[in-house]
Design a protein around this motif. Structure first.
Motif, PDB file in Angstrom:
ATOM      1  N   SER A  38      -4.442  -2.002  21.704  1.00  0.00           N
ATOM      2  CA  SER A  38      -3.434  -2.332  20.704  1.00  0.00           C
ATOM      3  C   SER A  38      -3.930  -3.460  19.793  1.00  0.00           C
ATOM      4  CB  SER A  38      -2.158  -2.749  21.446  1.00  0.00           C
ATOM      5  OG  SER A  38      -1.243  -3.270  20.556  1.00  0.00           O
ATOM      6  N   TRP A  39      -4.474  -4.494  20.385  1.00  0.00           N
ATOM      7  CA  TRP A  39      -4.977  -5.622  19.591  1.00  0.00           C
ATOM      8  C   TRP A  39      -6.144  -5.164  18.708  1.00  0.00           C
ATOM      9  CZ3 TRP A  39      -9.909  -7.757  19.560  1.00  0.00           C
ATOM     10  CH2 TRP A  39     -10.045  -8.885  18.732  1.00  0.00           C
ATOM     11  N   PHE A  40      -7.051  -4.396  19.301  1.00  0.00           N
ATOM     12  CA  PHE A  40      -8.263  -4.035  18.572  1.00  0.00           C
ATOM     13  C   PHE A  40      -7.956  -3.160  17.360  1.00  0.00           C
ATOM     14  CE2 PHE A  40     -12.261  -1.599  18.028  1.00  0.00           C
ATOM     15  CZ  PHE A  40     -13.092  -2.679  17.748  1.00  0.00           C
ATOM     16  N   LEU A  41      -7.079  -2.167  17.543  1.00  0.00           N
ATOM     17  CA  LEU A  41      -6.753  -1.291  16.411  1.00  0.00           C
ATOM     18  C   LEU A  41      -6.093  -2.073  15.282  1.00  0.00           C
ATOM     19  CD1 LEU A  41      -5.506   2.016  18.094  1.00  0.00           C
ATOM     20  CD2 LEU A  41      -7.747   1.541  17.103  1.00  0.00           C
ATOM     21  N   ASN A  42      -5.181  -2.963  15.637  1.00  0.00           N
ATOM     22  CA  ASN A  42      -4.501  -3.755  14.608  1.00  0.00           C
ATOM     23  C   ASN A  42      -5.454  -4.724  13.920  1.00  0.00           C
ATOM     24  OD1 ASN A  42      -1.729  -2.853  14.519  1.00  0.00           O
ATOM     25  ND2 ASN A  42      -1.621  -3.533  16.640  1.00  0.00           N
ATOM     26  N   ALA A  43      -6.318  -5.362  14.717  1.00  0.00           N
ATOM     27  CA  ALA A  43      -7.267  -6.323  14.149  1.00  0.00           C
ATOM     28  C   ALA A  43      -8.251  -5.610  13.224  1.00  0.00           C
ATOM     29  CB  ALA A  43      -8.008  -7.046  15.269  1.00  0.00           C
ATOM     30  N   GLY A  99      -6.305  -3.523   5.506  1.00  0.00           N
ATOM     31  CA  GLY A  99      -5.036  -2.812   5.625  1.00  0.00           C
ATOM     32  C   GLY A  99      -3.872  -3.769   5.754  1.00  0.00           C
ATOM     33  N   THR A 100      -2.692  -3.305   5.374  1.00  0.00           N
ATOM     34  CA  THR A 100      -1.497  -4.131   5.533  1.00  0.00           C
ATOM     35  C   THR A 100      -0.489  -3.370   6.378  1.00  0.00           C
ATOM     36  OG1 THR A 100      -0.581  -3.254   3.497  1.00  0.00           O
ATOM     37  CG2 THR A 100      -1.756  -5.353   3.341  1.00  0.00           C
ATOM     38  N   LYS A 101       0.574  -4.045   6.736  1.00  0.00           N
ATOM     39  CA  LYS A 101       1.546  -3.450   7.637  1.00  0.00           C
ATOM     40  C   LYS A 101       2.199  -2.215   7.019  1.00  0.00           C
ATOM     41  CE  LYS A 101       3.851  -5.089  11.508  1.00  0.00           C
ATOM     42  NZ  LYS A 101       4.546  -6.054  12.266  1.00  0.00           N
ATOM     43  N   LYS A 102       2.600  -2.308   5.753  1.00  0.00           N
ATOM     44  CA  LYS A 102       3.318  -1.175   5.174  1.00  0.00           C
ATOM     45  C   LYS A 102       2.450  -0.283   4.284  1.00  0.00           C
ATOM     46  CE  LYS A 102       7.950  -1.958   6.035  1.00  0.00           C
ATOM     47  NZ  LYS A 102       8.964  -2.928   5.737  1.00  0.00           N
ATOM     48  N   LYS A 103       1.924  -0.888   3.220  1.00  0.00           N
ATOM     49  CA  LYS A 103       1.365  -0.034   2.175  1.00  0.00           C
ATOM     50  C   LYS A 103      -0.091   0.379   2.368  1.00  0.00           C
ATOM     51  CE  LYS A 103       4.346  -0.685  -1.762  1.00  0.00           C
ATOM     52  NZ  LYS A 103       4.716  -1.669  -2.755  1.00  0.00           N
ATOM     53  N   LYS A 104      -0.952  -0.627   2.524  1.00  0.00           N
ATOM     54  CA  LYS A 104      -2.374  -0.328   2.415  1.00  0.00           C
ATOM     55  C   LYS A 104      -2.928   0.323   3.680  1.00  0.00           C
ATOM     56  CE  LYS A 104      -6.085  -1.894  -0.246  1.00  0.00           C
ATOM     57  NZ  LYS A 104      -7.183  -2.564   0.386  1.00  0.00           N
ATOM     58  N   LYS A 105      -3.440   1.534   3.507  1.00  0.00           N
ATOM     59  CA  LYS A 105      -3.944   2.273   4.655  1.00  0.00           C
ATOM     60  C   LYS A 105      -5.432   2.025   4.855  1.00  0.00           C
ATOM     61  CE  LYS A 105      -1.912   6.304   5.221  1.00  0.00           C
ATOM     62  NZ  LYS A 105      -1.810   7.732   5.017  1.00  0.00           N
ATOM     63  N   THR A 106      -5.903   2.272   6.062  1.00  0.00           N
ATOM     64  CA  THR A 106      -7.339   2.200   6.338  1.00  0.00           C
ATOM     65  C   THR A 106      -7.700   3.403   7.194  1.00  0.00           C
ATOM     66  OG1 THR A 106      -7.038   1.004   8.409  1.00  0.00           O
ATOM     67  CG2 THR A 106      -7.303  -0.347   6.427  1.00  0.00           C
ATOM     68  N   ILE A 107      -8.977   3.513   7.538  1.00  0.00           N
ATOM     69  CA  ILE A 107      -9.417   4.607   8.404  1.00  0.00           C
ATOM     70  C   ILE A 107      -8.638   4.585   9.729  1.00  0.00           C
ATOM     71  CG2 ILE A 107     -11.372   3.233   9.302  1.00  0.00           C
ATOM     72  CD1 ILE A 107     -11.429   7.032   8.756  1.00  0.00           C
TER      73      ILE A 107
END
Ligand SMILES: [Zn+2]
Length: 532
Positions: free
Chosen positions: A308-313, A320-328
């Motif tokens: 959980s920590w690693f994916l978020n970090a 990436g941001t919480k709402k808008k900006k997506k990442t891989i």
């Protein structure tokens, strides 16, 4: 800081110790002096690495170092009889590939500095500098080891003569230090089942190689290995171009996670490695640093917490941001669900009062749409039945029973210290790769308890259609998943260890959406489509 450096140096495994074994065989005279120096030096440098020694000084130092690097001449590896002027390097035969290991932190074994570090290709040790009084120079004179590789510029040098060596036969060494992949190679990764041969003759499948357990980091290894087998995530990190130019705020350390994860991916998938395993040393150092020691190399951690920590970090380090900006990371793993919440009156209240409260707005059901990176599956409380031989019977539960949590109907009670809620969940978007975390550990005030219930699950065609609402079903074409990795925890909660099964894509390739089912628990399937 210094304590950390010291400990990690102590935990450094074999290549170094075998290297120091070589040192011991040197004549006694030279050994005495070099040893005395070796013990005294780290003290001095540890002071150098203190935080007050900020970037300006490091920069000055680096500039000074670079200035002191003498200008080398060039020689080619092989003697060219046609070219009478060419002079060749006579020491290429002294290179010992079996001691070369580039998985460790690139710092001088004497000064502990990261600046201008060279690997001695004869004994495998790292030394700083190339100038007259540098550690690499002194090492070359003292031990007659002559061929060095600059770990930053990837150039080869002969010391103490100080000339650059250019020879195509050394290219395998640079490749192990820094593997690269073309788009074509990446596209073919899951189509080839070709075994690679390591320098010691062992064969391995790229991508399915062991990660060293340095001390107690198997919890992180299992997660990193699972992630390295998720094709779109892997492919993104195999190509440095994909993330190289992401802008980060000055002084940001989190991007180190991205860089180290990319390097680890490329090492795990390296078809031309010298050894059939990879040490996650540098990756985990970044984890320790970026998690502010929440996750460590020397102390067993919780696999789910780490995931959980690693994916978020990773997501936020990639911008990436919480709402808008997506990442891989969100492209691959993020789904969404509706969460319905209903407040309950206190159970001790008289029935009449409860009835009345339920009319209030506060007690009406509310709904929020929320994203997720993985789904937490709860296990039924394990009853402790014993059979006629007084052996504990381990209960079993089908996966679909515990998935019912997400059917939009099943209600689950949640308690805070003063209020009770009923919640139900309904999936609204399935990600391309889905992670399940089976909640096996419960912490109470005194100890951590592990629920041993066996979860039975099919390894292909797990269909989640029925957990989607009708309108979502209409737009979601593909709702079935195949298993690609399974993480298992063996043993007692605090002293157990983690293992992983991964799917070898070439052997068992199916169409449709694939998934990552990370199940923390006992082993369910003895026969997994996994070669390891
Ligand atoms: Zn050496």
């Amino acid at each position: 800081m210094s304590g950390r450096v010291k400990r990690e140096r102590e935990s450094r495994p074999s290549p170094r110790s075998s290297a120091s074994g070589r040192v011991k065989r040197e004549p006694a005279g030279s050994r005495g002096s070099s040893r005395g120096k070796r013990e005294a030096e780290p003290e001095r440098v540890r002071v150098k690495r203190e935080p007050e020694d900020g970037p300006p000084r490091a920069k000055r130092e680096r500039e000074a170092e670079e200035e002191s690097e003498p200008e080398p001449t060039v020689r080619y590896g092989r003697f060219d009889p046609e070219d009478r002027r060419s002079r060749h390097c006579p020491y290429l035969d002294t290179i010992n590939r079996s001691v070369l290991d580039f998985d460790f932190e690139k710092l001088c074994s004497i000064s502990l500095s990261h600046i201008n570090v060279y690997a001695c290709l004869v004994c495998g040790k790292y030394f700083q500098g190339r100038g007259l009084k540098s550690h690499a120079y002194i090492h070359s004179v003292q031990f007659s080891h002559h061929v060095f590789l600059n770990l930053h510029t990837l150039k080869f040098y002969c010391l103490p003569d100080n000339y650059e060596i250019i020879d195509s036969s050394l290219e395998d060494i640079t490749y192990v230090l820094k593997p690269t992949f073309t788009k074509q190679q990446i596209a073919n990764l899951d189509k080839q089942a070709k075994l690679s041969r390591a320098y010691d003759g062992t064969t391995y499948l790229p991508g399915i190689v062991g990660l060293n357990n340095i001390k107690a980091n198997d919890y992180a290894n299992a997660v990193l290995q699972a992630l390295s087998n998720v094709p779109p995530l892997r492919n993104y990190f195999l190509e440095e171009e994909n993330y190289k130019n992401i802008k980060r705020p000055p002084g940001d350390i989190m991007f180190l996670l991205v860089q180290r994860f990319g390097e680890l991916m490329r090492k795990l998938w390296n078809p031309r490695n010298f050894k059939a395993h990879v040490s996650p040393h540098e990756m985990l150092q970044a984890v320790v640093l970026c998690s502010k020691k929440t996750f460590q190399i020397t102390k067993q951690g919780d696999g789910v917490d780490f995931l959980s920590w690693f994916l978020n970090a990773l997501h936020s380090a990639l911008g990436g941001t919480k709402k808008k900006k997506k990442t891989i990371v969100t492209d691959v793993f993020q789904g969404s669900m509706r969460i319905f919440t209903k407040k309950l009156p206190h159970p001790d209240l008289p029935a009449e009062e409860k009835e009345q409260l339920l009319q209030n707005d506060e007690y009406q059901e509310t709904m929020v749409e929320s994203t997720f990176m993985y789904l937490t599956l709860d296990l039924p409380t394990a009853p402790l039945y014993k059979d006629e031989k007084e052996q504990l019977i381990i209960p079993q539960v089908p996966l679909f029973n515990i998935l019912a949590k997400f059917n939009g109907i099943t209600e689950k009670e949640y308690k805070t210290y003063k209020e009770n809620f009923l919640k139900r969940f309904q999936l609204t978007k399935l990600p391309p790769y889905l992670i399940f975390c089976i909640k096996r550990f419960t912490k109470n005030n005194f100890f951590v308890e592990k629920n041993p219930t066996i979860v039975n699950f099919p390894i292909t065609n797990v269909d989640l259609r029925e957990y989607l609402s009708e309108e979502v079903q209409a737009v979601h074409k593909n709702t079935t998943y195949d298993l690609i990795a399974n993480i298992v925890h063996d043993g007692k909660p605090t002293e157990g260890s983690y293992r992983i099964h991964v799917l070898h894509h070439v052997r068992d390739r199916r169409g449709g959406v694939q998934c990552l089912l990370a199940a923390w628990g006992l082993e369910q399937h003895a026969k997994h489509p996994s070669p390891c």
